[in-house]
Enzyme design. Structure first.
Site, short mmCIF file in Angstrom:
data_model
loop_
_atom_site.label_atom_id
_atom_site.label_comp_id
_atom_site.label_asym_id
_atom_site.label_seq_id
_atom_site.Cartn_x
_atom_site.Cartn_y
_atom_site.Cartn_z
N THR A 30 -52.02 -73.63 80.12
CA THR A 30 -52.12 -72.71 79.10
C THR A 30 -50.69 -71.96 78.68
OG1 THR A 30 -53.28 -70.54 78.21
CG2 THR A 30 -52.35 -70.53 80.53
N ALA B 249 -57.72 -65.73 77.85
CA ALA B 249 -57.80 -66.61 78.97
C ALA B 249 -57.84 -66.07 80.44
CB ALA B 249 -56.64 -67.66 79.03
N ILE B 250 -58.42 -66.70 81.42
CA ILE B 250 -58.39 -65.84 82.76
C ILE B 250 -58.27 -66.93 83.59
CG2 ILE B 250 -60.13 -64.66 84.36
CD1 ILE B 250 -61.46 -63.37 81.97
N CYS C 156 -56.15 -75.06 78.59
CA CYS C 156 -57.02 -74.96 79.83
C CYS C 156 -57.85 -76.11 79.85
CB CYS C 156 -58.01 -73.74 79.49
SG CYS C 156 -57.26 -72.17 79.22
#
Length: 225
Positions: free
Chosen positions: A92, A153-154, A184
């Site tokens: 990312t 995003a995580i 991702c």
């Protein structure tokens, strides 16, 4: 005896390099580990929310066992740094205009479940999106989405139930940086931001306070500024 909500210290690091962000996380992780080794939670709150923006950087997670060195060099030539991190997830981008939050929490103070924790992060961002009039959603892929475009995003790490890394919410990020990668590792889907979705400028500063409010509500905690 009334239930005492966990207290979380809010630390705004400003705009920093990714390396400086890693160093800051390590300091707060060490604070937790020292307390565990001494069987003590006395003194100032151990849990912390580290907030920042990063200078342009591409990062990959532990699911990427091998990433071609020529690809790393190509991305660096764009003017970004490149890091291999110990978080979950694939490649990312982080950069200016993105609200990055690193919760350094002991899940024993909340709930000892990584699945629950990731879900709470997603629900926090979904509630934030609702405050801006955006319909944020989850999908089989981790993160928060607006239709087929990821807005947040995580990617986390958790050791001895101490969390690190976290989430990155696109506010007014230059989304062109994402065009050089498959964000991702998800084919056929895009990336968006609060600004792009609302067709107006939404800065990190504007998003920060409602984010903290939704975090406190979702995690049922008190934030110490």
């Amino acid at each position: 005896m009334p239930f005492l909500k966990p207290v979380i210290e809010v630390v705004n690091l400003g705009r920093i390099s990714y390396g400086e962000g890693l160093q800051a996380q390590r300091r707060f992780i060490r604070r937790h580990l020292n307390a565990l080794s001494q069987c003590s939670t006395a003194g100032s709150p151990l849990n912390a929310l580290l907030l920042c923006e990063h200078q342009p950087v591409y990062t990959i997670g532990i699911r990427t066992a091998r990433y071609p060195i020529e690809e790393e060099e190509r991305l660096k030539q764009l003017g970004a740094e490149f890091y291999r991190a110990d978080r979950g997830g694939l490649i990312t981008f982080h950069g200016p205009g993105q609200l990055v939050c690193y919760p350094i929490l002991n899940l024993a103070h909340f709930r000892k479940s990584v699945r629950w924790y990731v879900g709470e992060l997603e629900r926090t961002v979904i509630q934030l999106c609702h405050r801006f009039g955006i319909n944020g959603e989850t999908s089989p892929d981790t993160g928060v989405w607006v239709r087929d475009e990821k807005i947040c995003a995580i990617g986390i790490h958790c050791g001895r139930y101490i969390t690190s890394h976290g989430l990155a919410l696109n506010c007014n990020t230059d989304l062109h940086w994402f065009s050089h990668i498959t964000p991702c590792g998800i084919e056929g889907k895009g990336v968006t931001s609060l600004s792009q979705t609302l067709k107006r400028e939404v800065t990190v500063s504007e998003a920060m306070e409602p984010f903290l409010e939704t975090f406190a509500e979702q995690f049922n905690c008190l934030l110490r500024r």
